[in-house]
Design an enzyme around this catalytic site. Structure first.
Site, PDB file in Angstrom:
ATOM      1  N   CYS A 115       0.824  -1.230   0.000  1.00 28.85           N
ATOM      2  CA  CYS A 115       0.000   0.000   0.000  1.00 28.85           C
ATOM      3  C   CYS A 115       0.850   1.268   0.000  1.00 28.85           C
ATOM      4  O   CYS A 115       0.391   2.327  -0.430  1.00 28.85           O
ATOM      5  CB  CYS A 115      -0.933   0.002   1.203  1.00 28.85           C
ATOM      6  N   HIS A 265      -3.881   6.999   1.227  1.00 27.80           N
ATOM      7  CA  HIS A 265      -4.092   5.669   0.636  1.00 27.80           C
ATOM      8  C   HIS A 265      -5.479   5.203   1.056  1.00 27.80           C
ATOM      9  O   HIS A 265      -5.870   5.331   2.221  1.00 27.80           O
ATOM     10  CB  HIS A 265      -3.012   4.710   1.146  1.00 27.80           C
ATOM     11  N   ASN A 295     -10.043  -0.913  -1.891  1.00 30.90           N
ATOM     12  CA  ASN A 295      -8.630  -0.657  -1.615  1.00 30.90           C
ATOM     13  C   ASN A 295      -7.814  -1.249  -2.771  1.00 30.90           C
ATOM     14  O   ASN A 295      -7.750  -2.463  -2.925  1.00 30.90           O
ATOM     15  CB  ASN A 295      -8.276  -1.314  -0.275  1.00 30.90           C
TER      16      ASN A 295
HETATM   17  O1  UT7 Z   1      -4.438  -1.190   2.909  1.00 31.56           O
HETATM   18  C1  UT7 Z   1      -3.574  -1.778   3.821  1.00 31.56           C
HETATM   19  C2  UT7 Z   1      -3.969  -1.492   5.183  1.00 31.56           C
HETATM   20  N1  UT7 Z   1      -5.216  -2.124   5.498  1.00 31.56           N
HETATM   21  C3  UT7 Z   1      -5.979  -1.579   6.407  1.00 31.56           C
HETATM   22  O2  UT7 Z   1      -5.651  -0.535   6.899  1.00 31.56           O
HETATM   23  C4  UT7 Z   1      -7.220  -2.331   6.857  1.00 31.56           C
HETATM   24  C5  UT7 Z   1      -7.377  -2.188   8.347  1.00 31.56           C
HETATM   25  N2  UT7 Z   1      -8.458  -2.958   8.919  1.00 31.56           N
HETATM   26  C6  UT7 Z   1      -9.766  -2.771   8.604  1.00 31.56           C
HETATM   27  O3  UT7 Z   1     -10.072  -1.989   7.747  1.00 31.56           O
HETATM   28  C7  UT7 Z   1     -10.813  -3.509   9.399  1.00 31.56           C
HETATM   29  O4  UT7 Z   1     -10.210  -4.188  10.478  1.00 31.56           O
HETATM   30  C8  UT7 Z   1     -11.667  -4.522   8.575  1.00 31.56           C
HETATM   31  C9  UT7 Z   1     -12.557  -3.764   7.610  1.00 31.56           C
HETATM   32  C10 UT7 Z   1     -10.741  -5.461   7.817  1.00 31.56           C
HETATM   33  C11 UT7 Z   1     -12.556  -5.378   9.473  1.00 31.56           C
HETATM   34  O5  UT7 Z   1     -13.366  -4.533  10.246  1.00 31.56           O
HETATM   35  P1  UT7 Z   1     -13.470  -4.759  11.814  1.00 31.56           P
HETATM   36  O6  UT7 Z   1     -14.385  -3.742  12.309  1.00 31.56           O
HETATM   37  O7  UT7 Z   1     -12.083  -4.762  12.371  1.00 31.56           O
HETATM   38  O8  UT7 Z   1     -14.152  -6.177  11.912  1.00 31.56           O
HETATM   39  P2  UT7 Z   1     -13.624  -7.550  12.579  1.00 31.56           P
HETATM   40  O9  UT7 Z   1     -12.534  -8.133  11.761  1.00 31.56           O
HETATM   41  O10 UT7 Z   1     -13.370  -7.322  14.038  1.00 31.56           O
HETATM   42  O11 UT7 Z   1     -14.880  -8.478  12.439  1.00 31.56           O
HETATM   43  C12 UT7 Z   1     -16.112  -8.196  13.134  1.00 31.56           C
HETATM   44  C13 UT7 Z   1     -17.116  -9.289  12.816  1.00 31.56           C
HETATM   45  C14 UT7 Z   1     -16.578 -10.692  13.007  1.00 31.56           C
HETATM   46  O12 UT7 Z   1     -17.642 -11.498  13.506  1.00 31.56           O
HETATM   47  P3  UT7 Z   1     -17.760 -11.840  15.078  1.00 31.56           P
HETATM   48  O13 UT7 Z   1     -16.483 -12.536  15.435  1.00 31.56           O
HETATM   49  O14 UT7 Z   1     -17.901 -10.518  15.764  1.00 31.56           O
HETATM   50  O15 UT7 Z   1     -18.963 -12.699  15.135  1.00 31.56           O
HETATM   51  C15 UT7 Z   1     -16.225 -11.144  11.620  1.00 31.56           C
HETATM   52  O16 UT7 Z   1     -16.299 -12.539  11.472  1.00 31.56           O
HETATM   53  O17 UT7 Z   1     -17.491  -9.203  11.431  1.00 31.56           O
HETATM   54  C16 UT7 Z   1     -17.301 -10.480  10.804  1.00 31.56           C
HETATM   55  N3  UT7 Z   1     -16.918 -10.249   9.414  1.00 31.56           N
HETATM   56  C17 UT7 Z   1     -17.792 -10.061   8.421  1.00 31.56           C
HETATM   57  N4  UT7 Z   1     -19.129 -10.039   8.401  1.00 31.56           N
HETATM   58  C18 UT7 Z   1     -19.729  -9.802   7.229  1.00 31.56           C
HETATM   59  C19 UT7 Z   1     -15.657 -10.142   8.894  1.00 31.56           C
HETATM   60  N5  UT7 Z   1     -15.726  -9.898   7.590  1.00 31.56           N
HETATM   61  C20 UT7 Z   1     -17.032  -9.841   7.268  1.00 31.56           C
HETATM   62  C21 UT7 Z   1     -17.707  -9.600   6.075  1.00 31.56           C
HETATM   63  N6  UT7 Z   1     -19.069  -9.594   6.104  1.00 31.56           N
HETATM   64  N7  UT7 Z   1     -17.081  -9.366   4.911  1.00 31.56           N
END
Ligand code: UT7
Length: 338
Positions: A115, A265, A295
């Site tokens: 990135c 980014h 992204n």
């Molecule tokens: O470009 C390089 C740098 N990248 C970044 O900066 C990305 C940084 N991270 C993020 O943007 C976020 O962490 C994400 C968008 C990847 C994820 O968001 P989050 O708010 O951190 O969600 P999470 O991973 O904590 O997941 C929350 C819940 C989980 O379920 P439980 O365990 O709470 O039941 C996941 O299993 O959401 C679930 N989940 C989804 N649900 C529906 C994860 N992915 C999905 C999905 N659809 N696509």
């Protein structure tokens, strides 16, 4: 020492639009979750047979950038190509661009900083121009991510975020000492390399072994899809974005009030909004298009920069700040007097 400036910009994204609803037909996800957590509404994916690849998209963006720079392509003296999704394991995409554009046998450098790749690439171009070695450098960020994503529920936390596309700029020797790239700043922290990575195949775990294991490998041991520790990456991103922007401002005796346009980014709309709030910037001072493209890693900044410029949001004399954070971890910024 010479000063370098961006003289031409271009972008290309594949025509194939993939909405959040389209993804919800492939995996257990939904539009509300994706929009709330990331801001993304849709992204582009290369369609099999559409002729696109990482190098081809890069060339399409580059052709527009070269035309806008008002130079003949033969005046380009160096290609710097940033991607995490090259068409070949080796050689890199830079040499493909040299061939596809029909350029003379100029050097091509490939940058592997994910990135942050475009800002790293811009910094490389800037150094070559500053020293007087080259006058015109073509810098490309391009990604074909869709080809390597796990588009099943198993990969949903990563796969819904990423998209395909390319952006390119021509960086040229500036005639005006007060205009152009004022500074670039780069960092890395490899202790976190595995927090956002695609580990295999690699030279210690090569393709035949992966094939042999494929029937029995457990989901959590799969190395051939990208892995991201989302929350950890998010926390590091907001901190490093802010630090590296401040570093750029300090180097140029600027304050946050001096920023006319911040192009972050496009990692996650929530990260951009966090940084916007921290720096007290208005909606007009931060450019976001993650809603349309997701992204696109090394392509995200040049695509956003091109669109901001095309929409007349960047004017001569503006202080434009680019900032990125991603896999490595790596992070970087550039301060530009447009
Ligand atoms: O470009 C390089 C740098 N990248 C970044 O900066 C990305 C940084 N991270 C993020 O943007 C976020 O962490 C994400 C968008 C990847 C994820 O968001 P989050 O708010 O951190 O969600 P999470 O991973 O904590 O997941 C929350 C819940 C989980 O379920 P439980 O365990 O709470 O039941 C996941 O299993 O959401 C679930 N989940 C989804 N649900 C529906 C994860 N992915 C999905 C999905 N659809 N696509």
């Amino acid at each position: 020492m010479y000063r370098s400036k961006i003289t031409g910009l271009g972008k290309y994204v594949p025509e194939n639009i993939v909405t959040n609803d389209d993804l919800s037909k492939l995996m257990d996800t939904n539009d509300a979750w994706i929009q709330e957590r990331t801001g993304i509404k849709e992204r582009r994916h290369i369609k099999k047979g559409d002729g696109n690849s990482t190098a081809v998209m890069g060339v399409k963006a580059a052709q527009i950038a070269i035309e806008r720079a008002k130079i003949n392509k033969d005046e380009i003296e160096l290609i710097v190509f940033a991607t995490l999704s090259p068409d070949y394991y080796f050689p890199g995409c830079g040499v493909q661009v040299q061939d596809l554009l029909g350029l003379p046998t100029i050097p091509a450098i490939d940058i592997r900083n994910q990135c942050s790749g475009f800002v790293y690439a811009l910094s490389v171009a800037d150094q070559y121009i500053k020293t007087g070695m080259y006058k015109n450098v073509l810098v490309i960020g391009s990604e074909n991510q869709s080809g390597g994503l796990d588009l099943t529920t198993r990969g949903r936390s990563v796969s819904v975020i990423f998209g395909d596309g390319a952006g390119a700029v021509v960086v040229s020797r500036s005639e005006n000492d007060n205009q152009g790239i004022l500074s670039t700043h780069m960092h890395s922290e490899g202790v976190h390399a595995k927090e956002l990575a695609l580990i295999g195949p690699n030279t210690g775990h090569w393709v035949p072994l992966l094939i042999e294991e494929s029937a029995t490998v457990k989901d959590e041991d799969i190395t051939y899809y990208p892995y991201m520790n989302g929350q950890f990456v998010f926390k590091n991103a907001v901190t490093r974005f802010s630090e590296v922007i401040l570093e750029g401002l300090a180097k140029n005796d600027m304050n946050k009030e001096d920023i006319d346009m911040l192009i972050p980014h496009q990692a996650n709309l929530r990260i951009s909004q966090f940084v916007q709030k921290k720096f007290g910037l208005s909606n007009d001072q931060v450019f976001n298009n993650i809603q349309k493209y997701g992204n696109t890693t090394a392509a995200s900044i040049p695509i956003a920069l091109t669109e901001a410029w095309e929409e007349g949001k960047i004017k001569e004399g503006d202080n434009v700040v680019l900032a990125a954070f991603g896999s490595g971890f790596t992070w970087a910024s550039a301060v530009i007097k447009w």
